[in-house]
Scaffold this motif. Structure first.
Motif, mmCIF file in Angstrom:
data_model
loop_
_atom_site.group_PDB
_atom_site.id
_atom_site.type_symbol
_atom_site.label_atom_id
_atom_site.label_comp_id
_atom_site.label_asym_id
_atom_site.label_seq_id
_atom_site.Cartn_x
_atom_site.Cartn_y
_atom_site.Cartn_z
ATOM 1 N N PRO A 92 20.958 -17.223 14.336
ATOM 2 C CA PRO A 92 20.918 -16.815 15.745
ATOM 3 C C PRO A 92 20.060 -15.569 15.932
ATOM 4 O O PRO A 92 19.863 -14.781 15.002
ATOM 5 N N GLY A 93 19.544 -15.428 17.127
ATOM 6 C CA GLY A 93 18.744 -14.258 17.439
ATOM 7 C C GLY A 93 18.056 -14.405 18.779
ATOM 8 O O GLY A 93 18.099 -15.460 19.411
ATOM 9 N N GLU A 94 17.422 -13.354 19.202
ATOM 10 C CA GLU A 94 16.741 -13.328 20.496
ATOM 11 C C GLU A 94 15.346 -13.946 20.439
ATOM 12 O O GLU A 94 14.783 -14.296 21.475
ATOM 13 N N ILE A 95 14.765 -14.052 19.252
ATOM 14 C CA ILE A 95 13.418 -14.603 19.114
ATOM 15 C C ILE A 95 13.535 -16.096 18.856
ATOM 16 O O ILE A 95 14.233 -16.536 17.939
ATOM 17 N N ASP A 96 12.835 -16.887 19.662
ATOM 18 C CA ASP A 96 12.920 -18.339 19.552
ATOM 19 C C ASP A 96 12.271 -18.827 18.252
ATOM 20 O O ASP A 96 11.444 -18.126 17.657
ATOM 21 N N PRO A 97 12.637 -20.030 17.783
ATOM 22 C CA PRO A 97 12.138 -20.537 16.496
ATOM 23 C C PRO A 97 10.612 -20.626 16.389
ATOM 24 O O PRO A 97 10.058 -20.308 15.339
ATOM 25 N N LEU A 98 9.917 -21.026 17.447
ATOM 26 C CA LEU A 98 8.456 -21.102 17.383
ATOM 27 C C LEU A 98 7.847 -19.720 17.213
ATOM 28 O O LEU A 98 6.956 -19.521 16.381
ATOM 29 N N THR A 99 8.334 -18.748 17.957
ATOM 30 C CA THR A 99 7.805 -17.387 17.836
ATOM 31 C C THR A 99 8.054 -16.836 16.439
ATOM 32 O O THR A 99 7.190 -16.161 15.869
#
Length: 130
Positions: free
Chosen positions: A58-65
C-alpha cells in the motif's frame, strides 16, 4: 555467469520465496534476477520482502508511477536488466511509448542539471529549504 536456480533445483526456503513471487505477481514465471539471488537464500528472501513491500504494498504512489521511478533510477545507474524488467512491468501497467519518451527526457534533464549543481557547488536557495 551466475548460476540460475530453477524451481525444481531449489531448496525449501527458495521454493517458498518463489511461490510467494508467483502468488504476488499472479504468474508462474520466475525471472532470472530472483534465480540468481537464490544462490544465497537469505538475500533472496530479504530482497523479495523489501521489493514486495515497496513495489506492491500500500501507498500513495500508484503502481505505474512506482515502475516509472524504478526505470528512471535504473537508467541513471546503468542497469540494463532493471531497465528491461521494469519497462515490461510498466507497459503491463499502462505505460505508452510516449510516456517512456517523456520519462527518458526527464531522466536525462535531471541527470544533466544534477551534475551542473554538483559541479558548480551551487548553494541551495533559502526558499527551497524546509
Amino acid at each position: 555467469m551466475t548460476n540460475l536456480i530453477e524451481y525444481e533445483d531449489a531448496n525449501e526456503e527458495v521454493r517458498a520465496v518463489y511461490d510467494d513471487i508467483r502468488a504476488t505477481r499472479q504468474t508462474e514465471y520466475i525471472n532470472n534476477f530472483w534465480k540468481a539471488l537464490a544462490n544465497h537464500p537469505p538475500t533472496l528472501r530479504r530482497t523479495w520482502e523489501n521489493l514486495k513491500e515497496i513495489m506492491a504494498g500500500p501507498g500513495e504512489i500508484d503502481p505505474l508511477t512506482r515502475e516509472l521511478i524504478y526505470i528512471a533510477v535504473s537508467v541513471t545507474n546503468g542497469c540494463d536488466y532493471c531497465i528491461a524488467s521494469h519497462s515490461a512491468a510498466a507497459r503491463n501497467k499502462g505505460m505508452t511509448e510516449q510516456m517512456f519518451g517523456e520519462l527518458m527526457a526527464i531522466t536525462g534533464a535531471a541527470n544533466m542539471t544534477n551534475r551542473f549543481a554538483n559541479g558548480y557547488k551551487i548553494p541551495v536557495d533559502e526558499i527551497f529549504k524546509q
